[in-house]
Design a protein around this motif. Sequence first.
Motif, mmCIF file in Angstrom:
data_model
loop_
_atom_site.group_PDB
_atom_site.id
_atom_site.type_symbol
_atom_site.label_atom_id
_atom_site.label_comp_id
_atom_site.label_asym_id
_atom_site.label_seq_id
_atom_site.Cartn_x
_atom_site.Cartn_y
_atom_site.Cartn_z
ATOM 1 N N UNK A 18 0.822 -1.213 0.000
ATOM 2 C CA UNK A 18 0.000 0.000 0.000
ATOM 3 C C UNK A 18 0.856 1.264 0.000
ATOM 4 N N UNK A 19 1.939 1.267 0.811
ATOM 5 C CA UNK A 19 2.831 2.429 0.834
ATOM 6 C C UNK A 19 3.555 2.574 -0.500
ATOM 7 N N UNK A 20 3.973 1.458 -1.075
ATOM 8 C CA UNK A 20 4.635 1.512 -2.384
ATOM 9 C C UNK A 20 3.673 2.018 -3.449
ATOM 10 N N UNK A 21 2.421 1.587 -3.369
ATOM 11 C CA UNK A 21 1.415 2.037 -4.338
ATOM 12 C C UNK A 21 1.227 3.541 -4.271
ATOM 13 N N UNK A 22 1.226 4.081 -3.054
ATOM 14 C CA UNK A 22 1.084 5.526 -2.887
ATOM 15 C C UNK A 22 2.272 6.257 -3.506
ATOM 16 N N UNK A 23 3.485 5.739 -3.257
ATOM 17 C CA UNK A 23 4.695 6.375 -3.797
ATOM 18 C C UNK A 23 4.739 6.307 -5.317
ATOM 19 N N UNK A 24 4.233 5.211 -5.875
ATOM 20 C CA UNK A 24 4.285 4.996 -7.324
ATOM 21 C C UNK A 24 3.034 5.483 -8.048
ATOM 22 N N UNK A 25 2.038 5.953 -7.265
ATOM 23 C CA UNK A 25 0.761 6.391 -7.841
ATOM 24 C C UNK A 25 0.098 5.248 -8.621
ATOM 25 N N UNK A 26 0.107 4.075 -7.984
ATOM 26 C CA UNK A 26 -0.503 2.882 -8.565
ATOM 27 C C UNK A 26 -1.503 2.303 -7.574
ATOM 28 N N UNK A 88 13.462 19.709 -13.668
ATOM 29 C CA UNK A 88 12.820 19.374 -12.389
ATOM 30 C C UNK A 88 11.308 19.466 -12.478
ATOM 31 N N UNK A 89 10.630 18.415 -12.029
ATOM 32 C CA UNK A 89 9.183 18.412 -12.031
ATOM 33 C C UNK A 89 8.690 17.338 -11.063
ATOM 34 N N UNK A 90 7.420 17.450 -10.653
ATOM 35 C CA UNK A 90 6.828 16.439 -9.790
ATOM 36 C C UNK A 90 6.761 16.889 -8.335
ATOM 37 N N UNK A 91 6.236 15.991 -7.499
ATOM 38 C CA UNK A 91 6.038 16.268 -6.073
ATOM 39 C C UNK A 91 7.348 16.093 -5.305
ATOM 40 N N UNK A 92 7.672 17.077 -4.467
ATOM 41 C CA UNK A 92 8.844 17.014 -3.614
ATOM 42 C C UNK A 92 8.372 17.043 -2.166
ATOM 43 N N UNK A 93 8.506 15.911 -1.484
ATOM 44 C CA UNK A 93 8.039 15.790 -0.091
ATOM 45 C C UNK A 93 9.212 16.020 0.854
ATOM 46 N N UNK A 135 7.874 6.404 5.257
ATOM 47 C CA UNK A 135 7.049 7.608 5.335
ATOM 48 C C UNK A 135 6.933 8.338 4.001
ATOM 49 N N UNK A 136 7.543 7.768 2.961
ATOM 50 C CA UNK A 136 7.437 8.347 1.624
ATOM 51 C C UNK A 136 7.866 9.808 1.605
ATOM 52 N N UNK A 137 9.080 10.064 2.117
ATOM 53 C CA UNK A 137 9.660 11.402 2.156
ATOM 54 C C UNK A 137 10.866 11.442 1.226
#
Length: 298
Positions: A18-26, A88-93, A135-137
């Motif tokens: 589930x955490x990997x899915x969130x990080x990969x947007x899958x 550079x593009x995308x979400x930076x946490x 923590x997907x940071x």
Amino acid sequence: MLDLIKVFHQVVESGSFSQAAQALNMAPSSVARNIDNLEALIQTTLFKRSTRQLILTEEGSYFYKQSGKLVEDADILLAEMRGARDTPQGMLRISVFESFGNLCLAPIIPEFLQMYPDVQVDLDLDNKLVDLHSDNVDLAIRIGVPQDSGLKARKLLENRTLLTASPCYLNQHAVITQPDDLHGHNCLLISQERQRNHWYFNKGKSNRKVSVKGNFISKGGSPLLTAALKDCGVLLLSEWMVKPYLESKALVGILPDWTVNHWEDGSGEIFAIYKSAQYPKPHIRAFLDFLVKKLGQI
């Protein structure tokens, strides 16, 4: 196959589908299907799966270690081929401790976003330590180098600490001419989860360990700074926090000939910590370069 291996690495680093899915947007089901396909392809069981946890098998651990270089080399090759087009593009946490985030990061992030309009910044102000994997940071800013050998660190700033108090407080209390004079003063304390607090002084060959007490303790420096400005006590805090108030004379330096720290081995340095990779993602690399440049002006 490379895409399957990258999904596998994200699952290992995140600790769950589930955490990997969130990080990969899958979808989690897609992540699980990718792992099934990879296991079928290499004819090896990579994880011991249960409802409570996900554990690498011995073969899975070996495959993770050996395939890491393959993933890094592929990322480097793609970056080289893209060249300047890889903007550079995308979400930076970003995770950063509260006081530094408010005072040093928040004021400069708008400039970074103007430079790189395709980047989004998700800023988490929290004094707790985070796990960059689970923590997907993407980037954490902390005092001191990380203990995790799987992370990299880039020095941002010295963390020199200064002893200060408001003029009003000093006028109403006994003069401080040496470290031991602090025994009679109300000291504003960073919470260190121990029964006694000590401040450590050094001047030349002289070293002093002074036990300090006070009626206000905080895990973050901002509440203590506010208390000092309201004449509550003696403050030991980072120079980057108190410098504006020293310049405005709202605070006055105490014992300037002494170096003073919260810890015996010094106050440390401030680092940006990120996941180990020979070629960090463009938006992470751009933000690191931006931080080093801007914080070097403090």
